[in-house]
Design an enzyme around this catalytic site. Structure first.
Site, PDB file in Angstrom:
ATOM      1  N   ASP A 180       0.860  -1.173   0.000  1.00  0.00           N
ATOM      2  CA  ASP A 180       0.000   0.000   0.000  1.00  0.00           C
ATOM      3  C   ASP A 180       0.903   1.232   0.000  1.00  0.00           C
ATOM      4  O   ASP A 180       1.994   1.216   0.568  1.00  0.00           O
ATOM      5  CB  ASP A 180      -0.895  -0.031   1.241  1.00  0.00           C
ATOM      6  CG  ASP A 180      -2.033   0.965   1.169  1.00  0.00           C
ATOM      7  OD1 ASP A 180      -2.108   1.709   0.179  1.00  0.00           O
ATOM      8  OD2 ASP A 180      -2.850   0.993   2.105  1.00  0.00           O
ATOM      9  N   PHE A 188      -3.262   5.852   2.806  1.00  0.00           N
ATOM     10  CA  PHE A 188      -4.220   5.658   3.904  1.00  0.00           C
ATOM     11  C   PHE A 188      -3.880   6.529   5.097  1.00  0.00           C
ATOM     12  O   PHE A 188      -4.757   7.019   5.806  1.00  0.00           O
ATOM     13  CB  PHE A 188      -4.238   4.176   4.298  1.00  0.00           C
ATOM     14  CG  PHE A 188      -4.980   3.899   5.580  1.00  0.00           C
ATOM     15  CD1 PHE A 188      -6.306   4.240   5.722  1.00  0.00           C
ATOM     16  CD2 PHE A 188      -4.338   3.285   6.640  1.00  0.00           C
ATOM     17  CE1 PHE A 188      -6.994   3.988   6.897  1.00  0.00           C
ATOM     18  CE2 PHE A 188      -5.007   3.019   7.814  1.00  0.00           C
ATOM     19  CZ  PHE A 188      -6.342   3.370   7.957  1.00  0.00           C
ATOM     20  N   ASP A 224      -2.063   8.373  -3.169  1.00  0.00           N
ATOM     21  CA  ASP A 224      -3.361   9.015  -3.322  1.00  0.00           C
ATOM     22  C   ASP A 224      -3.753   9.719  -2.039  1.00  0.00           C
ATOM     23  O   ASP A 224      -3.159   9.489  -0.988  1.00  0.00           O
ATOM     24  CB  ASP A 224      -4.426   7.965  -3.677  1.00  0.00           C
ATOM     25  CG  ASP A 224      -4.588   6.922  -2.578  1.00  0.00           C
ATOM     26  OD1 ASP A 224      -3.555   6.403  -2.103  1.00  0.00           O
ATOM     27  OD2 ASP A 224      -5.719   6.635  -2.175  1.00  0.00           O
ATOM     28  N   ASP A 272      -7.839  -6.809   0.710  1.00  0.00           N
ATOM     29  CA  ASP A 272      -6.977  -6.951   1.883  1.00  0.00           C
ATOM     30  C   ASP A 272      -7.674  -6.310   3.066  1.00  0.00           C
ATOM     31  O   ASP A 272      -8.481  -5.390   2.899  1.00  0.00           O
ATOM     32  CB  ASP A 272      -5.622  -6.268   1.647  1.00  0.00           C
ATOM     33  CG  ASP A 272      -5.743  -4.750   1.692  1.00  0.00           C
ATOM     34  OD1 ASP A 272      -5.559  -4.161   2.773  1.00  0.00           O
ATOM     35  OD2 ASP A 272      -6.043  -4.145   0.641  1.00  0.00           O
ATOM     36  N   CYS A 295     -13.745 -27.150  10.257  1.00  0.00           N
ATOM     37  CA  CYS A 295     -12.676 -26.275   9.777  1.00  0.00           C
ATOM     38  C   CYS A 295     -11.398 -27.081   9.561  1.00  0.00           C
ATOM     39  O   CYS A 295     -11.045 -27.939  10.370  1.00  0.00           O
ATOM     40  CB  CYS A 295     -12.417 -25.150  10.777  1.00  0.00           C
ATOM     41  SG  CYS A 295     -11.069 -24.051  10.299  1.00  0.00           S
ATOM     42  N   CYS A 318      -8.295 -25.751   9.386  1.00  0.00           N
ATOM     43  CA  CYS A 318      -7.084 -25.008   9.756  1.00  0.00           C
ATOM     44  C   CYS A 318      -6.265 -25.768  10.800  1.00  0.00           C
ATOM     45  O   CYS A 318      -6.752 -26.676  11.475  1.00  0.00           O
ATOM     46  CB  CYS A 318      -7.436 -23.605  10.266  1.00  0.00           C
ATOM     47  SG  CYS A 318      -7.991 -23.515  11.986  1.00  0.00           S
ATOM     48  N   CYS A 364      -7.789 -25.620  14.460  1.00  0.00           N
ATOM     49  CA  CYS A 364      -8.930 -26.499  14.730  1.00  0.00           C
ATOM     50  C   CYS A 364      -8.541 -27.972  14.715  1.00  0.00           C
ATOM     51  O   CYS A 364      -9.188 -28.797  15.367  1.00  0.00           O
ATOM     52  CB  CYS A 364     -10.039 -26.233  13.730  1.00  0.00           C
ATOM     53  SG  CYS A 364     -10.907 -24.674  14.033  1.00  0.00           S
ATOM     54  N   HIS A 371      -6.681 -19.322  12.508  1.00  0.00           N
ATOM     55  CA  HIS A 371      -8.059 -19.716  12.198  1.00  0.00           C
ATOM     56  C   HIS A 371      -8.779 -18.646  11.391  1.00  0.00           C
ATOM     57  O   HIS A 371      -9.411 -18.944  10.354  1.00  0.00           O
ATOM     58  CB  HIS A 371      -8.851 -20.014  13.478  1.00  0.00           C
ATOM     59  CG  HIS A 371     -10.303 -20.243  13.206  1.00  0.00           C
ATOM     60  ND1 HIS A 371     -10.792 -21.448  12.754  1.00  0.00           N
ATOM     61  CD2 HIS A 371     -11.365 -19.394  13.253  1.00  0.00           C
ATOM     62  CE1 HIS A 371     -12.094 -21.340  12.550  1.00  0.00           C
ATOM     63  NE2 HIS A 371     -12.472 -20.108  12.844  1.00  0.00           N
TER      64      HIS A 371
END
Length: 395
Positions: free
Chosen positions: A82, A86, A161, A290, A328, A330, A333, A359
């Site tokens: 980025d 921001f 920006d 993102d 799940c 992952c 889990c 997770h």
């Protein structure tokens, strides 16, 4: 779906990204609390870091000397940065980027969040920042942002920006869109020169960032202007959709922008990850996303499941010996119970953040993967209705 949603592939020097895709956020060259190996293991295709933060610490020159962002953080896949734009909003007015920001009420170009000091000042040439680390003054311009991002070496960069809030007046939004366009032209020129100067480095793609807040005419003007912009033979390789957005209008705004952008270039929506926002954005033509939210809420004991979000610190989890979510896939889990995670958070153990983040990141990456598959199989609408109906059933 809706004539805009699509699947595709973004090709970078460090690999391909199948889209739609969720890009894990590693603001300071790390997804907080998680190793790069774990990020790869949970299925993330790419990571995004922030040029402003890495410029302040450890310095983009050091990352350049280390061989670029991926090598510095031991991430072999594609990377994004980025631009630092921001921070114009977050440091300038003290607001976090909140998609559900209310546009009603006050309209004030000097607006600032209560109790916050203004740490950034915008002028035609760029932005003067006061470092949140030590108070030192720094100057970011389109040329500085391009130099910093070239040194960081990400595969995909964003043009510098000005990100406004929904509290800014219509007049200021118009001025800001024009200024962002002028900065975009300067970014293209600097990018061309730096690409030619840094011989032997992999090509870094540059995305222009579309602003315009909640106004259709400004969004369309900004998007079509960036799509047509060419400087020294250089055009944008893709586009970011930026700015604070009214949550209820997110899909509509993405659609306005997508209609004005070339079909064959990727579109990245900055800063979203909630399930309803992902479906709305993808349906209306966004390709990648993102957001820090999956990892941020994980560090505060909140986890996502197909049945909604809940907090591991509640009493119901104190003796619950099952995983966060039964089906799940992952790492967390597969190996740990809610009771163990409840214990870790109560004891303020660092491992709590690691396991919860794995997770939540896996949940978000997998959701977008499933949305991609649903588009390819022609069942997007049915999948959206079933998923969101279950996820928000307890509302």
């Amino acid at each position: 779906p809706n004539g805009r949603g699509r699947t595709g592939v973004i090709t970078t020097p460090h690999g391909e990204i199948a889209t739609p895709a969720f890009i894990a956020v590693g603001t300071k060259a790390t997804v907080k609390a998680v190793t790069p190996e774990a990020v790869a293991g949970l299925g993330a295709q790419a990571v995004l870091a922030n040029a402003y933060h890495l410029y302040l610490q450890p310095g983009s020159d050091l990352i350049d000397a280390a061989g670029g962002l991926g090598r510095f953080m031991n991430w072999p896949g594609p990377t994004f940065t980025d631009s630092g734009g921001f921070q114009v909003m977050s440091l300038g007015v003290g607001f976090r980027k909140v998609l559900a920001m209310d546009a009603a009420g006050v309209a004030d170009d000097d607006v600032i969040a209560e109790g916050k000091e203004r740490l950034a000042h915008v002028d035609e040439d760029g932005v003067t920042f006061k470092s949140h680390l030590n108070g030192d003054l720094h100057r970011f311009t389109p040329e500085v942002s391009m130099r910093v991002q070239h040194e960081i070496g990400a595969d995909i960069m964003f043009a510098f920006d000005e990100l406004t809030t929904l509290k800014n007046t219509r007049g200021y939004q118009e001025e800001s869109v024009e200024r962002t366009h002028r900065w975009a032209a300067r970014c293209l020129a600097a990018h061309r020169a730096l690409t030619d100067e840094r011989v032997g480095k992999p090509y870094q793609a540059l995305f222009g960032v579309v602003q315009g807040a909640q106004y259709e005419d400004l969004r369309r003007k900004a998007a079509s202007g960036l799509a047509a912009l060419e400087v020294d033979g250089q055009r944008f390789d893709g586009f970011g959709i930026g700015g604070a957005l009214e949550k209820e209008n997110l899909g509509t705004i993405v659609g306005w922008v997508a209609d004005e952008l070339p079909f064959d270039k990727p579109r990245h929506l900055l800063g979203i990850s909630e399930p309803d926002d992902l479906f709305a954005a993808i349906e209306n033509g966004a390709d990648t996303f993102d957001c820090v939210n999956p990892s941020r809420v994980a560090r505060n004991s909140a986890v996502y499941t197909a049945d909604g979000r809940y907090n591991l610190l509640t009493a119901a989890n104190r003796r619950h010996l099952g995983p966060i979510e039964d089906d799940c896939d992952c790492y967390t889990c597969a190996h740990y119970s809610r009771a163990y995670l409840h214990h870790l958070f109560k004891a303020k153990e660092m491992l709590s953040a690691t396991l919860a983040t794995i997770h939540n990141e896996r949940f978000t990456v997998r959701l977008v993967d499933h949305i991609r598959a649903s588009i390819e199989q022609g069942r997007f609408d049915a999948f959206r209705a079933a998923f969101l109906g279950r996820f928000y059933a307890r509302r």
